[in-house]
Design a protein around this motif. Structure first.
Motif, PDB file in Angstrom:
ATOM      1  N   CYS A 293      -0.899   0.520  -8.196  1.00  0.00           N
ATOM      2  CA  CYS A 293      -1.788   0.309  -9.345  1.00  0.00           C
ATOM      3  C   CYS A 293      -1.629   1.474 -10.305  1.00  0.00           C
ATOM      4  O   CYS A 293      -1.876   2.627  -9.949  1.00  0.00           O
ATOM      5  CB  CYS A 293      -3.246   0.203  -8.877  1.00  0.00           C
ATOM      6  SG  CYS A 293      -4.429  -0.034 -10.233  1.00  0.00           S
TER       7      CYS A 293
ATOM      8  N   ARG B  37      -9.157   1.847 -10.219  1.00  0.00           N
ATOM      9  CA  ARG B  37      -8.067   2.209  -9.300  1.00  0.00           C
ATOM     10  C   ARG B  37      -8.614   2.861  -8.034  1.00  0.00           C
ATOM     11  O   ARG B  37      -8.153   2.578  -6.925  1.00  0.00           O
ATOM     12  CB  ARG B  37      -7.073   3.143  -9.998  1.00  0.00           C
ATOM     13  CG  ARG B  37      -5.704   3.204  -9.335  1.00  0.00           C
ATOM     14  CD  ARG B  37      -4.775   4.153 -10.073  1.00  0.00           C
ATOM     15  NE  ARG B  37      -5.138   5.532  -9.809  1.00  0.00           N
ATOM     16  CZ  ARG B  37      -4.727   6.233  -8.744  1.00  0.00           C
ATOM     17  NH1 ARG B  37      -3.918   5.688  -7.856  1.00  0.00           N
ATOM     18  NH2 ARG B  37      -5.105   7.478  -8.576  1.00  0.00           N
TER      19      ARG B  37
ATOM     20  N   GLN C  27      -3.528   1.631  -3.889  1.00  0.00           N
ATOM     21  CA  GLN C  27      -3.525   2.440  -5.114  1.00  0.00           C
ATOM     22  C   GLN C  27      -2.109   2.822  -5.535  1.00  0.00           C
ATOM     23  O   GLN C  27      -1.843   3.053  -6.718  1.00  0.00           O
ATOM     24  CB  GLN C  27      -4.360   3.699  -4.920  1.00  0.00           C
ATOM     25  CG  GLN C  27      -5.853   3.451  -4.823  1.00  0.00           C
ATOM     26  CD  GLN C  27      -6.642   4.738  -4.650  1.00  0.00           C
ATOM     27  OE1 GLN C  27      -6.191   5.821  -5.043  1.00  0.00           O
ATOM     28  NE2 GLN C  27      -7.820   4.633  -4.049  1.00  0.00           N
TER      29      GLN C  27
ATOM     30  N   ASN D 226      -2.757   3.347 -13.731  1.00  0.00           N
ATOM     31  CA  ASN D 226      -3.739   3.504 -14.805  1.00  0.00           C
ATOM     32  C   ASN D 226      -3.003   3.987 -16.046  1.00  0.00           C
ATOM     33  O   ASN D 226      -2.676   5.164 -16.173  1.00  0.00           O
ATOM     34  CB  ASN D 226      -4.822   4.492 -14.386  1.00  0.00           C
ATOM     35  CG  ASN D 226      -5.813   4.774 -15.522  1.00  0.00           C
ATOM     36  OD1 ASN D 226      -5.774   4.119 -16.572  1.00  0.00           O
ATOM     37  ND2 ASN D 226      -6.690   5.732 -15.320  1.00  0.00           N
TER      38      ASN D 226
END
Length: 352
Positions: A243, A232, A240, A245
């Protein structure tokens, strides 16, 4: 013995991918013996998978970890299962200890491959011909058939069933949206580093799809959290934002339900790869140290990407030559091209 009343206990495997592939056996048993009851004795983590397999009546938690012997615990478990009056036990692992519970449960027919000196524990002992059954699912399915019976053609493929309400709960719990097409990345592999495509390569695939208006969800276990975050962080700051995680933030049930929403999945050869295949997601799999000739993705809409170097597949956890070229030299462009070739529905909630 009435076929309708047949009660079967399957001693299940201890890996995520293997458990997904074991569903092919359950499907064959259900077709061969209509009305049969299939219970699966397996590690507790596998319950979310088994609950999404309509062929399975009940998941029974194995109270011991992988590799633990503890004869007393296994004996007590076997004795406790005698009241179920199972007709047939099928043991999928090849270890000695995996055959003990069914014997102590006094199940009349106990089937399995010869494995580790299991004479007496199994009374329907098969000798594996690897050339006849090159695929793992063939080896699983064969145990559910008489030894002289051919495998069904075509072979069945796993198919996990999703509860939309549970999926919606997972989305809400993790604060996720489905307003953009979803690329799921699975950069981990419990087996070892020799299965892991470099993080930089995953980041490049993510960057390309994010720039096209997609979002990216990175799935994995707690062990994958740091690697997923590095992926990321390799992205431009403005990308980011799209995205997520999710490595280490989901339980297995949530990961399965969320993956069912993926417009596409990119994965190493891992348990999550087999889940994606069982959810019929468009899938690109990167192979390095292992081979699709033994445990391929079992859905029609997939692409396998591999360099097919002379030194691979080696089936080692770490590269024996110390370079991991089978993965490090595999460019992101090959995966991106494979994604372009796949039929992909980029509409919102394409996986629903």
């Amino acid at each position: 013995m009435s076929t309708q009343a047949l009660k079967i206990l399957v001693i299940g495997p201890s890996w995520v991918g293997d458990m997904v592939m074991a569903q092919t056996l359950f499907m064959v048993l259900a077709k061969q013996h209509p009305g049969c009851a299939i219970d699966v004795l397996a590690p507790a983590w596998s319950r979310p998978l088994l609950e999404r397999m309509p062929e399975v009546r009940r998941a029974i938690d194995m109270p011991l970890g992988h590799g633990s012997l503890q004869l007393g615990v296994r004996r007590q478990l076997g004795i406790s299962l005698r009241s179920e009056a199972y007709d047939w036990a099928i043991t999928l692992p090849n270890s000695l200890k995996s055959a003990l519970v069914a014997a102590w449960a006094k199940i009349p027919r106990r089937t399995g491959w010869r494995g580790e000196m299991r004479y007496g524990l199994l009374n329907d002992l098969r000798v594996l011909d690897k050339a006849r059954y090159p695929l793992m699912i063939e080896r699983f399915i064969a145990l559910g058939l008489d030894s002289d019976k051919p495998l069904p053609a075509p072979l069945p493929s796993p198919g996990l069933e999703i509860d939309p309400e549970q999926r919606q709960q997972a989305l809400q719990a993790l604060g996720l949206q489905t307003t953009r097409p979803i690329l799921v990345l699975c950069p981990g592999a419990e087996f070892g580093e020799a299965k892991r495509w470099p993080e930089q390569a995953y980041a490049e695939v993510a960057r390309k799809k994010l720039s096209e208006g997609w979002q990216v969800w990175i799935l994995g276990s707690a062990k994958d959290t740091e690697g997923a975050e590095r992926i990321r962080q390799m992205l431009p700051a403005e990308l980011q934002l799209y995205c997520e995680n999710l490595a280490g933030k989901t339980v297995l049930a949530q990961a399965v339900d969320l993956m069912s929403l993926a417009s596409a999945v990119v994965s190493n050869d891992s348990g999550l790869m087999h889940i994606a295949a069982a959810l019929h997601r468009p899938l690109v799999v990167v192979y390095g140290s292992t081979s699709p000739g033994f445990t391929p993705p079992l859905n029609a809409n997939h692409e396998v990407v591999s360099l097919d170097l002379d030194c691979s597949p080696c089936f080692k956890r770490e590269c024996p030559l110390g370079h991991s070229n089978c993965l490090k030299q595999l460019p992101p462009s090959l995966v991106l091209q494979a994604l372009e070739r796949l039929p992909i529905d980029v509409s919102v909630e394409a996986g629903s």
